[in-house]
Design a protein around this motif. Structure first.
Motif, short mmCIF file in Angstrom:
data_model
loop_
_atom_site.label_atom_id
_atom_site.label_comp_id
_atom_site.label_asym_id
_atom_site.label_seq_id
_atom_site.Cartn_x
_atom_site.Cartn_y
_atom_site.Cartn_z
N ASP A 116 10.06 -0.13 1.69
CA ASP A 116 9.69 -1.23 0.80
C ASP A 116 8.17 -1.22 0.57
O ASP A 116 7.44 -2.12 0.98
CB ASP A 116 10.14 -2.56 1.40
N THR A 117 7.69 -0.16 -0.08
CA THR A 117 6.26 -0.03 -0.32
C THR A 117 5.81 -0.96 -1.43
O THR A 117 6.59 -1.31 -2.34
CB THR A 117 5.91 1.42 -0.71
N ARG A 143 3.39 -1.82 6.51
CA ARG A 143 2.58 -1.01 7.41
C ARG A 143 3.46 0.09 8.00
O ARG A 143 4.55 -0.16 8.50
CB ARG A 143 1.98 -1.86 8.52
N MET A 144 2.94 1.31 7.94
CA MET A 144 3.64 2.45 8.52
C MET A 144 2.58 3.39 9.07
O MET A 144 1.56 3.64 8.43
CB MET A 144 4.48 3.16 7.44
N GLU A 145 2.79 3.89 10.27
CA GLU A 145 1.79 4.78 10.83
C GLU A 145 2.44 5.82 11.72
O GLU A 145 3.55 5.64 12.23
CB GLU A 145 0.74 4.01 11.61
N LEU A 190 -1.98 9.20 10.53
CA LEU A 190 -1.91 8.68 9.17
C LEU A 190 -1.34 7.27 9.20
O LEU A 190 -0.38 6.99 9.92
CB LEU A 190 -1.03 9.58 8.29
N ARG A 191 -1.95 6.37 8.40
CA ARG A 191 -1.46 5.00 8.27
C ARG A 191 -1.33 4.65 6.79
O ARG A 191 -2.19 5.03 5.99
CB ARG A 191 -2.40 4.02 8.95
N VAL A 192 -0.28 3.94 6.44
CA VAL A 192 -0.06 3.45 5.08
C VAL A 192 0.03 1.94 5.17
O VAL A 192 0.86 1.40 5.90
CB VAL A 192 1.21 4.04 4.45
#
Length: 505
Positions: free
Chosen positions: A475-476, A450-452, A436-438
């Motif tokens: 910090d989205t 970026r978060m994965e 999953l990646r955001v």
């Protein structure tokens, strides 16, 4: 390229080693004043120019506005030496111009240092004719890097960075190359990314190449930009489409649609030389070509063969499992039937294997299985509010729903709830291998968040839900993409050992 009018003053008062007196002749005073009072964007205060020490610093307007002149700095002896030809011991000829210069300063360049110290034809020549080996070098960039040899500093607007990089690379000026690299890092966008990428390949800037490639992986599908598509050549597009890091909007079918548009633009640009008069619907273009192909599939035709390596990177197994998408593929007649026959056979055997063996899903995940085989899909969150979605054709009625709620991303198996139009699988437990990646992108396409995760194997029972990512204290920024890679392809159907593999090359 071409001839550019010279700004070099060829004859001034011969005072080589000291600054001119206050009462010098009129021509010399004009020369000094012209060099000392410079627009702010050329001054040492770094206006719109990002320097190696001050990356990304924005221009500050003076009291008179953005065009106001700033207080000038005193000219150094090196400045004056570059502006006048006194005591010159070598003449450089290029771009139909002449630079009367000094070997001592030119030897600060690795290029000239080698030229003047070796057994070269030019070593003892007083006039050197230079042919530029790189078409990216123009007269102004060559002039500026010559000035750097005297001044030890250079101002580089982003619009001039590639030309300056080319000239600095030829003259082997590592400091200028590093400054160009910093400027490129901070100015990647839709207009510059391809130019920077190709330049990074030519001049060996690995960090810039990586940044541009990542920008394209994030933005190729999210920005429908015809000019950007036109700039992407076959080799680069092949690399992007092959990557599991490509941010796919919705499902793999969207990759096919993007490729179809890209190929259309490439063909029309080749045949017309401009974008004027392009047909608004790309499939009309292929209908035109197909009318002369005697019924052959487009990628089997002469004009389509060049695009075969790119279309071979499509993950067709995730397209044909959705009936509407499979119907479009058949109607377009771009992809040869032989490609599809193989994929349909593999999918049919996978379906039989799953139904007869009742496997729960992948037990282990191997890196060799992951590369090039995962299903790529994503959903877009426009605001911090609850949302859920699924994708068609995933894993033979693998009833998986992805939910965003309370800053958490949750996987839910909705075996008894068909509101999402899902099929229901009767297995009481299923396993899925996923990554999953955001990702959040700003207006220039730069990733600001970026978060994965790594690949994980998740086991779900009927109607069970499990959180997979928490975004609390992160910090989205919105809009935000939630991208998933699922391992989909069936195990080796020919295996008699019963051992399940998650994917194959």
């Amino acid at each position: 390229m071409g001839t550019v009018s010279s700004r070099i003053r060829s004859r001034l008062n011969p005072a080589a080693e000291e600054e001119p007196p206050a009462g010098g002749n009129e021509e010399e005073e004009r020369a000094e004043a012209g060099a000392a009072v410079v627009p702010e964007e050329q001054a040492g205060h770094s206006g719109t120019v990002a320097t190696a020490r001050q990356p990304g610093r924005k221009r500050k307007a003076g009291p008179g506005g953005t065009l106001a002149k700033v207080p000038h700095r005193a000219l150094t002896r090196d400045d004056l030496f570059f502006l006048r030809d006194e005591d010159s011991d070598v003449k450089i000829c290029a771009f139909q111009e002449e630079w009367c210069l000094h070997r001592a300063y030119l030897c600060r360049s690795g290029y000239f240092s080698s030229m003047f110290s070796g057994a070269w034809q030019e070593t003892n020549m007083s006039t050197i004719e230079m042919q530029m080996p790189d078409e990216n070098i123009d007269r102004d960039s060559f002039h500026e890097v010559l000035g750097f040899l005297y001044r030890g500093r250079i101002e580089i607007p982003p619009c001039r960075v590639v030309a300056t990089l080319a000239a600095a690379s030829m003259l082997q000026l590592d400091e200028v190359i590093r400054q160009c690299e910093v400027i490129m890092m901070t100015s990647v966008n839709a207009e510059t990314v391809c130019t920077y990428y190709y330049s990074a390949e030519i001049y060996g800037l690995r960090a810039i190449k990586y940044i541009c490639r990542q920008w394209l992986l994030d933005n190729l599908m999210t920005r429908q930009n015809d000019e950007l598509l036109l700039e992407i050549n076959l080799d680069l597009m092949k690399e992007l489409i092959a990557s599991s890091d490509l941010l796919v909007v919705e499902v793999e079918m969207d990759v096919y649609t993007t490729l179809k548009k890209w190929m259309f633009l490439q063909l029309e640009l080749t045949s017309t030389g401009s974008q004027e008069g392009l047909l608004p619907i790309e499939h009309l273009c292929f209908a035109k070509y197909k009318s002369n192909s005697d019924g052959a599939y487009f990628l089997d035709c002469e004009q389509g063969r060049a695009f075969v390596p790119v279309f071979q990177q499509l993950r067709l197994a995730y397209i044909i499992c959705d009936p509407p998408s499979a119907h479009i593929i058949d109607q377009d007649e771009l992809i040869p039937a032989t490609w599809l026959t193989r994929v349909y056979k593999e999918q049919w055997l996978a379906l039989l294997w799953e139904k007869q063996n009742r496997k729960l899903g992948p037990m282990d995940v191997y890196f060799s299985d992951i590369h090039g085989n995962s299903m790529r899909c994503s959903g877009k969150l426009y605001a911090d509010e609850e949302r859920s979605w699924t994708w068609p054709g995933f894993k033979f009625a693998w009833d998986l729903v992805v939910c965003y709620t309370n800053k958490r991303i949750i996987f839910r198996r909705s075996a008894l709830k068909t509101s999402c139009g899902l099929g229901v699988n009767l297995l009481w437990q299923r396993k899925v291998a996923f990554r999953l990646r955001v990702i959040s992108l700003d207006q220039t396409g730069k990733a600001v968040f970026r978060m994965e995760t790594d690949y994980h194997v998740l086991s779900l029972r009927k109607d069970q839900e499990l959180p997979v990512v928490s975004l609390e204290n992160q910090d989205t920024r919105f809009p935000m993409y939630v991208a998933c890679n699922f391992l989909y392809l069936a195990p080796e159907t020919a295996s008699c050992s019963g051992r399940s593999r998650s994917a194959r090359r």
